[in-house]
Design a protein around this motif. Structure first.
Motif, PDB file in Angstrom:
ATOM      1  N   GLU A 180      -5.715  -7.011   1.351  1.00  0.00           N
ATOM      2  CA  GLU A 180      -5.766  -5.523   0.844  1.00  0.00           C
ATOM      3  C   GLU A 180      -4.216  -5.398   1.444  1.00  0.00           C
ATOM      4  O   GLU A 180      -3.574  -4.141   0.875  1.00  0.00           O
ATOM      5  CB  GLU A 180      -6.553  -5.296   0.460  1.00  0.00           C
ATOM      6  N   ARG A 195      -1.736  -5.899  -1.572  1.00  0.00           N
ATOM      7  CA  ARG A 195      -1.895  -4.638  -2.453  1.00  0.00           C
ATOM      8  C   ARG A 195      -0.909  -3.128  -1.974  1.00  0.00           C
ATOM      9  O   ARG A 195      -0.286  -3.535  -2.255  1.00  0.00           O
ATOM     10  CB  ARG A 195      -3.588  -4.336  -2.498  1.00  0.00           C
ATOM     11  N   TYR A 205      -5.975  -0.957  -7.709  1.00  0.00           N
ATOM     12  CA  TYR A 205      -5.254  -0.582  -6.036  1.00  0.00           C
ATOM     13  C   TYR A 205      -4.569   0.638  -7.009  1.00  0.00           C
ATOM     14  O   TYR A 205      -4.244   1.790  -7.079  1.00  0.00           O
ATOM     15  CB  TYR A 205      -4.151  -1.087  -5.667  1.00  0.00           C
ATOM     16  N   VAL A 258      -6.096   1.906  -1.007  1.00  0.00           N
ATOM     17  CA  VAL A 258      -6.254   0.635  -1.082  1.00  0.00           C
ATOM     18  C   VAL A 258      -7.912   0.208  -0.323  1.00  0.00           C
ATOM     19  O   VAL A 258      -7.647  -0.576  -0.221  1.00  0.00           O
ATOM     20  CB  VAL A 258      -4.935   0.325   0.881  1.00  0.00           C
ATOM     21  N   CYS A 281     -10.182  -0.979  -2.968  1.00  0.00           N
ATOM     22  CA  CYS A 281      -9.341  -2.319  -2.713  1.00  0.00           C
ATOM     23  C   CYS A 281     -10.548  -3.163  -1.767  1.00  0.00           C
ATOM     24  O   CYS A 281     -11.319  -4.148  -2.122  1.00  0.00           O
ATOM     25  CB  CYS A 281      -7.889  -2.661  -2.708  1.00  0.00           C
TER      26      CYS A 281
END
Length: 100
Positions: free
Chosen positions: A16, A20, A72, A78, A81
């Motif tokens: 993540e 992301r 996200y 985060v 996520c």
């Protein structure tokens, strides 16, 4: 079971942040578009994972990626996520194999 749990936690946190949080924010900064940042991040994530999952795993992996990128982009968080990723991984890795 402890090793599997450790793998899940490690994957959740590192993926993540690396796939992301950081790239979407930096690419958004560079391009001015969160959609470009999200799209590039998602495509690169899928390309890196394709050799391990192959064509059979590509579709579920793509759906999984779209969900996490969507979480996200929607939340810009985060940790949200990580929680989503963790729930999905726990179900796939720890629960489903025991049920099926």
């Amino acid at each position: 079971m402890p090793v599997q749990f450790g793998i899940v936690v490690t994957a959740v946190v590192t993926e993540e942040i690396l796939w992301r949080g950081y790239p979407i924010e930096r690419l958004t900064e560079l391009t001015g578009s969160v959609w470009v940042g999200a799209g590039v991040s998602g495509v690169v994530f899928l390309a890196v994972h394709f050799p391990a999952w192959g064509i059979v795993g590509a579709v579920p992996q793509a759906v999984f990626t779209l969900v996490l990128v969507g979480v996200y982009v929607w939340s810009r968080n985060v940790v949200a996520c990580m929680i989503s990723h963790g729930v999905i991984n726990v179900l796939m890795i720890l629960v489903l194999p025991r049920v099926i």
